[in-house]
Design a protein around this motif. Structure first.
Motif, PDB file in Angstrom:
ATOM      1  N   UNK A   1       0.633  -1.367   0.002  1.00  0.00           N
ATOM      2  CA  UNK A   1      -0.001  -0.047  -0.038  1.00  0.00           C
ATOM      3  C   UNK A   1       0.856   1.254  -0.128  1.00  0.00           C
ATOM      4  N   UNK A   2       2.022   1.033   0.484  1.00  0.00           N
ATOM      5  CA  UNK A   2       2.941   2.375   0.612  1.00  0.00           C
ATOM      6  C   UNK A   2       3.869   2.644  -0.643  1.00  0.00           C
ATOM      7  N   UNK A   3       3.666   1.776  -1.898  1.00  0.00           N
ATOM      8  CA  UNK A   3       4.378   2.067  -2.809  1.00  0.00           C
ATOM      9  C   UNK A   3       3.326   2.439  -4.074  1.00  0.00           C
ATOM     10  N   UNK A   4       3.297   3.273  -4.597  1.00  0.00           N
ATOM     11  CA  UNK A   4       1.890   3.743  -5.430  1.00  0.00           C
ATOM     12  C   UNK A   4       1.573   2.707  -6.588  1.00  0.00           C
ATOM     13  N   UNK A   5       2.590   2.356  -7.633  1.00  0.00           N
ATOM     14  CA  UNK A   5       2.229   1.378  -8.563  1.00  0.00           C
ATOM     15  C   UNK A   5       1.923  -0.025  -8.060  1.00  0.00           C
ATOM     16  N   UNK A   6       2.262  -0.317  -6.758  1.00  0.00           N
ATOM     17  CA  UNK A   6       1.762  -1.488  -6.400  1.00  0.00           C
ATOM     18  C   UNK A   6       0.845  -1.710  -5.350  1.00  0.00           C
TER      19      UNK A   6
ATOM     20  N   UNK B   1      -4.151  -3.758  -2.275  1.00  0.00           N
ATOM     21  CA  UNK B   1      -4.707  -3.165  -0.937  1.00  0.00           C
ATOM     22  C   UNK B   1      -5.944  -2.213  -1.100  1.00  0.00           C
ATOM     23  N   UNK B   2      -5.580  -1.421  -2.012  1.00  0.00           N
ATOM     24  CA  UNK B   2      -6.803  -0.518  -2.210  1.00  0.00           C
ATOM     25  C   UNK B   2      -8.094  -1.053  -2.553  1.00  0.00           C
TER      26      UNK B   2
ATOM     27  N   UNK C   1      -9.609  -2.323   0.677  1.00  0.00           N
ATOM     28  CA  UNK C   1     -10.457  -1.352   1.516  1.00  0.00           C
ATOM     29  C   UNK C   1     -11.781  -0.957   1.205  1.00  0.00           C
TER      30      UNK C   1
ATOM     31  N   UNK D   1     -11.880 -10.395   3.501  1.00  0.00           N
ATOM     32  CA  UNK D   1     -11.043  -9.812   2.703  1.00  0.00           C
ATOM     33  C   UNK D   1      -9.775  -9.407   3.551  1.00  0.00           C
ATOM     34  N   UNK D   2      -8.608  -9.673   2.766  1.00  0.00           N
ATOM     35  CA  UNK D   2      -7.339  -9.368   3.823  1.00  0.00           C
ATOM     36  C   UNK D   2      -6.303  -8.692   2.445  1.00  0.00           C
TER      37      UNK D   2
ATOM     38  N   UNK E   1      -2.450  -8.994   2.752  1.00  0.00           N
ATOM     39  CA  UNK E   1      -1.314  -9.474   3.647  1.00  0.00           C
ATOM     40  C   UNK E   1      -0.043  -8.967   3.581  1.00  0.00           C
TER      41      UNK E   1
END
Lengths: 310, 310, 310, 310
Positions: free
Chosen positions: D111-116, D120-121, D124, D149-150, D152
């Motif tokens: 979630x902390x690396x924009x293109x990756x 995670x989004x 949500x 949902x998870x 990981x």
């Protein structure tokens, strides 16, 4: 002017030197030093008009600070880098302002676009003081300098030329010196969010990506402008150009040289290849996957570097 | 003036009416309507100086739009809310500007502090057009209005009074009308990021939290100012005040009334209790845990409401 | 059990002591020390069943670290705080595991809800090593401990009880010790994101806010669990309770005491006031406006504290 | 196996067809349709082992949904895209599960690396229901399906192979079907965050970037796995390969063909050029500058598509 595809004076000088097979360019001096094993500092001093024309940059001093491995930098590395920035920045600040002159720090870029968010992120961490000096001066040392900071957004989100926003604020709040943080174009992927160029000759927002908007400089704003530029992306067109140049050179070296290849290299006529590779509607950029961390660390370096220079 | 602890004209009118046991206040008209089952609209019209003094607000119209359950709003709810905002906003825009007059939209607040990020988030989604009209007019309808937008930051991060930044930009870019989005103080937790007040009488940034900075209004900027205000937090002091008032009323109602209690209620002399509850160094706020989602939905409502009004 | 409205053993002991006018509680020892002028450390040692029942916490050691002014902490303050955390944490780790035993660090909470994002933010900065030991052991010292980390989300976003997720991962990856970071309830606004409680007696997710979900402990997971708890919000009901208690005490002290007031205080019968203040559909929380910065700094302290303990 | 540098079955089939100058590959059927003018759907059905070996993908159905202009998509475009996703997804869900079987949705990525951050989004915004069915079933229709949902994390942040985390959760919570959202490699810049591939043959996390970690599939997890894959970046090496191939083809077409060039193209021996262009320590990616907006819109499409399929 030659299309250097880079805003770094150092890279331009290297390209020009190589293209003209020169030892050094008349009107350009270069000094190199190491702050420590991870930090290299180069100063390109443009001393006359011949040098200025060669690299397409006004007479002045261009300091380049290269930081190795900034992505995985420790707290100590960041502090050492900030101190290297501050050392160079202080010299330019003292040259252009008195100790208590008000300084406005401007962070260009778009906070919502990761590779363009460095300027706004630096502004977040600048220690502004003008309002404290006005309302609670007892909390600051007597000789504190008034500092203000703004992140004005980009043309695409404001609809207003950045220079018009800044001119309005300058005319209304009267700082004596401007420090502008901006993204630069570079030829080298290695330099993405790892190199800082400091210069006192102003800045043209978006210059790196082919836009021709009005510059932020003493001419347009009436006060000296120190520019802190950081490469944060490399244009995909730059990479494909370099790729094909390397390839043609390789063919030539391996005795496959012929007039056709020479002509290709001269004429930059592989536009059609670039068109086939790149969709029209997008600005394609090349960036390390770790760009979020690199931007985070570089914004710490620049903000601290500015804060300890005030 | 009475300390209303709210910027909502509607809440002030209710407090004043109750405190003075009035049917209605001379100089104040109120109209209520429902846009749909989830959206209530109230208009407080201050018609004379008596009304203005009663609620401490200039003569003018104050529209309050209350949206139920915005936190869990569907796409349709957001669209309906945006249309309700637009209907009211358009009336004020038409009153104060011609069809093709340039409008500057200003989002106050700090994008890095969640409950204060609404203004900047709205600006992110405003459809700006001035630069397109200049460089690529073929992409817009012929009668498109020039729209610009800026999120100037807050005094604590810029060091500059917001009015000075905006005045500089207004003087330099010459819009004919300003729309300002700002956070408001409210008495009611229910209204956090669920209520919108629209008024054409200007705004004082930070007014809700006791700061006395210069207002954004026709007087200071020279052009009409439409203010869109949204409560995003309730001050903890407001809650404890309300809590103790309710308690004392309860004691009185249950025949425990005595002179001492009456005096307490009048004199607002439980400062010491608030001090015991609240640490000095912090601005304590009361907010729903779901504030991030509420801000997200409200900024969609306001941005769309503005975009379809242009 | 008494409703302490706090998960901090130290606050519970203070409340119990005061309510029963005791010098100290049988079965509870308290030690206080200062790490430096900004960092206070208290150890509440529950030594027998009487102590455990008094404060509703199992026999064990509860270390509380209070950090002053964490919101405006310098880099040095954060490092000093991390070292204080590490000193206490190391003791518990050594008590429950061998030097090279695998440790799983779990950050509870919801990264998208600011006051609940501390756990996930800590996980982001944990130096995980198990995969490096497997694929590139040459990059780590020979005695490196395998460390893994996960941020499992919350029941509301996963639909799964947190203990079930963690149990699945523990059963499948076989760590020898669990470290869990979680939000706690506290009575004191001053402690929000400024206090850390470390204990080796497990944790009940959401315990602080009245939910009764299954605990993370040796009983449920089969391995020892060290809990690192940080207060990040105070429930609004806690504040109004405290507000009214203070008020009634004031009335009593000022000779207004009477049976009615005494009864009020005992019976906790001002539910109706709380209902009038608080909307039903929301979890109302009280938080400093600067919560984003506090969470940022606290997550640095905890992540570093854990990293240097491994 | 041929190095396709893409995970899209459709692109692999096109490359194989062209390289072998085939009309169609034995064992592969392709169907094309348009959902509307902006949405194209292609189904690559691998019917026998010859087809599977040709494109290096197991026998099964691979649906590709291409969405034009997703970056500037309107609310209606996003809804139409989500419905197209849902139509295809529902078919596969019905094939592999009964109406009330529990489904676990897994969002891979960081979630902390924009293109990756796409996986995670999406998580949500998934409507999870299992906990509501357990604690408050009255709020859901009687035939509601339990959904969990998870997100990981990734090996670099957890230290644990993703398959081990998921296996632990599957073994402990017993879903009947897994839906996995993951990033894919693609050859085409146009497809970045604009194309969705849906398949029921499982997934290998990080397969696109040359890592060989364990797959998420019926074999490893014991339940059927539907994979939803979205290209979010293109590897820089892919771009330079394509660039040089295009260039050599051009030289050949223009009658500059000779044995040397043919050999070059066959042997893929321009490794040295790629090395000169790309620094060793980084994963260089090519991405549109507007990647943040693209990811935002694509995660809305996928999350809604899943939600309306349950």
């Amino acid at each position: 002017m030659y299309n250097f595809r880079t805003d770094l004076a150092l890279e331009r000088r290297n390209i020009y030197k190589k293209a003209h097979s020169l030892e050094e360019i008349d009107g350009i001096d270069v000094q190199e030093e190491k702050a420590n094993e991870n930090i290299n500092i180069s100063k390109v001093i443009v001393t006359n008009q011949n040098g200025a024309e060669a690299i397409g940059k006004p007479i002045g001093t261009y300091v380049t600070i290269d930081i190795n491995n900034l992505r995985i930098a420790s707290e100590d590395d960041i502090q050492a880098s900030a101190e290297a920035v501050s050392k160079e920045l202080k010299e330019l600040i003292q040259k252009h302002s008195d100790k208590k002159d008000e300084i406005l720090v401007v962070g260009l870029g778009n906070v919502y676009v990761t590779p363009d968010s460095l300027g706004p992120k630096v502004i977040k961490d600048i220690d502004v003081t003008k309002h404290i000096l006005k309302y609670m001066p007892q909390y600051l040392p007597e000789d504190a300098r008034p500092v203000t900071a703004i992140s004005p957004g980009v043309l695409g989100t404001t609809g207003i030329e950045t220079v018009e926003i800044i001119k309005g604020i300058v005319d209304n709040t009267h700082p004596k010196l401007l420090i502008v943080i901006d993204a630069l174009a570079s030829r080298s992927i290695n330099r993405i969010s790892s190199t800082i160029q400091i210069a006192d000759t102003g800045i043209t927002p978006g210059a790196g990506v082919g836009n021709t908007r009005k510059e932020l400089s003493q001419t347009t704003l009436g006060i000296p402008v120190i520019a802190i530029g950081i490469p944060t992306v490399v244009d995909l067109a730059t990479i494909t150009d370099d790729c094909l140049d390397l390839f043609i050179t390789k063919l030539q070296n391996e005795a496959q040289s012929n007039d056709y290849l020479n002509k290709l290299k001269e004429n930059d006529n592989y536009e059609e290849i670039k068109e086939a590779l790149m969709p029209e509607d997008f600005n394609m950029i090349v960036t390390p996957k770790e760009i979020d961390d690199l931007i985070e660390n570089m914004s710490s370096v620049v903000a601290r570097g500015i804060n300890i220079s005030m």
